[in-house]
Design a protein around this motif. Structure first.
Motif, mmCIF file in Angstrom:
data_model
loop_
_atom_site.group_PDB
_atom_site.id
_atom_site.type_symbol
_atom_site.label_atom_id
_atom_site.label_comp_id
_atom_site.label_asym_id
_atom_site.label_seq_id
_atom_site.Cartn_x
_atom_site.Cartn_y
_atom_site.Cartn_z
ATOM 1 N N LEU A 17 0.817 -1.211 0.000
ATOM 2 C CA LEU A 17 0.000 0.000 0.000
ATOM 3 C C LEU A 17 0.853 1.264 0.000
ATOM 4 C CD1 LEU A 17 -2.874 1.169 0.176
ATOM 5 C CD2 LEU A 17 -2.735 0.920 2.675
ATOM 6 N N TYR A 18 2.014 1.202 0.628
ATOM 7 C CA TYR A 18 2.861 2.393 0.756
ATOM 8 C C TYR A 18 4.094 2.354 -0.152
ATOM 9 C CZ TYR A 18 -0.076 3.872 4.582
ATOM 10 O OH TYR A 18 -1.157 4.285 5.333
ATOM 11 N N THR A 19 4.068 1.440 -1.111
ATOM 12 C CA THR A 19 5.120 1.399 -2.115
ATOM 13 C C THR A 19 4.677 2.216 -3.319
ATOM 14 O OG1 THR A 19 5.912 -0.777 -1.407
ATOM 15 C CG2 THR A 19 6.471 -0.084 -3.635
ATOM 16 N N ARG A 20 5.502 3.174 -3.702
ATOM 17 C CA ARG A 20 5.168 4.082 -4.798
ATOM 18 C C ARG A 20 6.407 4.296 -5.650
ATOM 19 N NH1 ARG A 20 0.988 7.340 -5.930
ATOM 20 N NH2 ARG A 20 1.322 9.343 -6.969
ATOM 21 N N ASP A 21 6.227 4.132 -6.955
ATOM 22 C CA ASP A 21 7.343 4.272 -7.891
ATOM 23 C C ASP A 21 8.518 3.374 -7.505
ATOM 24 O OD1 ASP A 21 5.902 6.194 -9.327
ATOM 25 O OD2 ASP A 21 6.658 7.830 -8.071
ATOM 26 N N GLY A 22 8.180 2.186 -7.028
ATOM 27 C CA GLY A 22 9.204 1.193 -6.730
ATOM 28 C C GLY A 22 9.893 1.337 -5.396
ATOM 29 N N SER A 23 9.494 2.320 -4.596
ATOM 30 C CA SER A 23 10.120 2.527 -3.289
ATOM 31 C C SER A 23 9.072 2.538 -2.178
ATOM 32 C CB SER A 23 10.891 3.854 -3.263
ATOM 33 O OG SER A 23 12.009 3.812 -4.123
ATOM 34 N N LEU A 24 9.488 2.111 -1.005
ATOM 35 C CA LEU A 24 8.623 2.140 0.177
ATOM 36 C C LEU A 24 8.849 3.454 0.908
ATOM 37 C CD1 LEU A 24 6.673 0.698 2.135
ATOM 38 C CD2 LEU A 24 8.687 -0.308 3.245
ATOM 39 N N TRP A 25 7.741 4.112 1.318
ATOM 40 C CA TRP A 25 7.842 5.450 1.893
ATOM 41 C C TRP A 25 7.446 5.514 3.368
ATOM 42 C CZ3 TRP A 25 10.545 8.799 -0.783
ATOM 43 C CH2 TRP A 25 10.701 8.560 -2.158
ATOM 44 N N GLY A 26 7.152 4.399 3.979
ATOM 45 C CA GLY A 26 6.813 4.409 5.395
ATOM 46 C C GLY A 26 7.083 3.064 6.035
#
Length: 446
Positions: free
Chosen positions: A136-145
């Motif tokens: 759910l918090y992976t965006r553009d291939g990266s985890l942000w939280g």
């Protein structure tokens, strides 16, 4: 089950449709400027829940024992001002070093460079995290939280009512238009009774004097219409563009079923009441006036405390044409990319992602923790209260629908929600009403 006892120490994880309100005043401590106490670096951690805050205090007390050069200050900001303060504090340099966010709000800060990239800062060297929250918090291939708390959906049921009606709560399936394969509507008609004891499928049933309803078929995104859409093959948002897409033919069928339960079959509380009081169905369940209540563990503390006069249990959620498809929502701890305490901030984030760091959240019954190895503590807490939370775990392992995402999804949700809620009052043209609501939401996200 009737819980053996309940200690009022639990709070709930936040989500789009249900959020924890915190009533403690915010502190004046920001996280943008480096601060120290002697040789210690101070890291500020912000959240909105003053009930979960003590568990985090306990966690950080242990962290400070193991890291005597770092001090963590917990900053509680009320939900009513939490999200409006974030952009202001980021712009002014007063934002906390680490803070909690939900899926509706993470994308905008990830996209504008305000967050530490967890994939780069922590990598794969961490305890196992609940995969649905990671996704759910992976965006553009990266985890942000860093995953902190999560919840899923299951079915609370009144044991005495379902036994009296001869209903198997694990064999409830809905079908569009209550057609072939539908077992839910007949069950709800048996479970719904008027003040004279007539069931909803009886010619003598008085819909103006309902004593016990069958199900909470209300405009509840997380517990009801997100799963209903997914279980019928409909999309809530376009997976590629994030535009709302619920006004499809399958979406009309999904919403139509729920709306008919209220207005045609009278087996669910009136939308005129649930639209203005989102907790009404839970309260009716606690009073023994609602047989089935589909919801998440965020409702568990209130039910365990309030439903002391009834026998109740938790079963798998209601099944749809494409099986059981629940909603898993999670809350993560994000790092302020502009912190002047980057090394210490990353150490705190690593701790927050560990099973040891999340143990107080689990052991105090706050919510399912994001660290998989800490989850048994939450299970054990509720087991001591006489509550089996296994259906929530199984729901998280099964097929799930994605909660709202995108940098402007909050604005879109705020735009479509009022007209959508009005449709639950009954509509002569549901397809048009859904399209109008969808258009309003998408316009607000432009």
């Amino acid at each position: 089950m009737k819980p053996k006892r309940f200690a009022l120490t639990a709070a709930t994880a936040a989500s789009i449709a249900m959020v924890l309100a915190a009533c403690s005043p915010a502190s004046d401590n920001g996280g943008g400027d480096e601060s120290s106490s002697g040789d210690k670096t101070t890291v500020t951690f912000r959240l909105w829940d003053d009930v979960a805050a003590p568990a985090y205090e306990d966690s950080f007390a242990e962290f400070e024992k193991q890291n005597d050069n770092i001090e963590v200050n917990v900053d509680v900001v009320p939900w009513s001002e939490y999200w409006s303060r974030i952009p202001l504090d980021i712009n002014s340099g007063d934002m906390a070093d680490v803070f909690l966010v939900n899926s509706s709000n993470v994308a905008q800060y990830a996209d504008n460079g305000s967050l530490i990239n967890v994939s780069e800062a922590i990598g794969d060297d961490h305890d196992e995290w609940e995969q649905s929250v990671v996704d759910l918090y992976t965006r553009d291939g990266s985890l942000w939280g860093v995953p902190q708390l999560w919840d899923s959906i299951a079915l609370f049921y009144n044991q005495d009512l379902v036994d009296a009606a001869g209903i198997d709560v694990e064999d409830l399936t809905w079908a569009p238009g209550a057609g072939d394969g539908d077992t839910l509507l007949p069950a709800l008609q048996q479970l719904t009774t008027d003040s004279n004891g007539n069931t909803a499928d009886s010619a003598d049933f008085d819909a103006s004097s309902v004593d016990t309803y069958g199900l909470n078929a209300q405009a509840d995104m997380q517990a009801m219409y997100l799963p209903w859409l997914a279980e019928n093959g409909a999309q809530f948002q376009n997976e590629d563009t994030d535009e709302f897409a619920f006004a499809s033919e399958e979406g009309v069928e999904s919403f139509g079923y729920l709306i008919d339960l209220i207005n045609e079959y009278n087996v669910a509380p009136s939308a005129a009441d649930t639209n203005t009081n989102g907790d009404l169905s839970r309260d009716l369940f606690n009073q023994g006036k609602l047989a089935l209540f589909q919801s998440g563990p965020y409702s568990l503390p209130q039910i365990a405390e309030g439903a002391t006069d009834i026998n109740w249990g938790i079963a798998p959620m209601i099944e749809g044409p494409e099986g059981r498809v629940g909603t898993v929502h999670g809350v993560v701890a994000v790092g302020n990319a502009n912190t002047e305490n980057e090394d210490a901030t990353i150490e705190v984030m690593k701790w927050l992602g560990s099973a040891e760091g999340q143990a107080p959240l689990a052991d105090q019954g706050i919510s399912f923790p994001g660290a998989v190895d800490a989850q048994q503590g939450y299970v054990d807490y509720w087991d001591e209260q006489g509550v089996d939370v296994t259906p929530f775990i199984e729901a998280a392992k099964g097929d799930t629908a994605r909660p709202p995402v995108g940098p402007a999804v909050d604005a879109g949700t705020n735009a479509y929600t009022p007209p959508l809620a009005d449709l639950f009052l009954g509509s002569d043209d549901l397809a048009k009403g859904l399209q109008d609501a969808q258009d309003a939401g998408n316009a607000a996200m432009e």
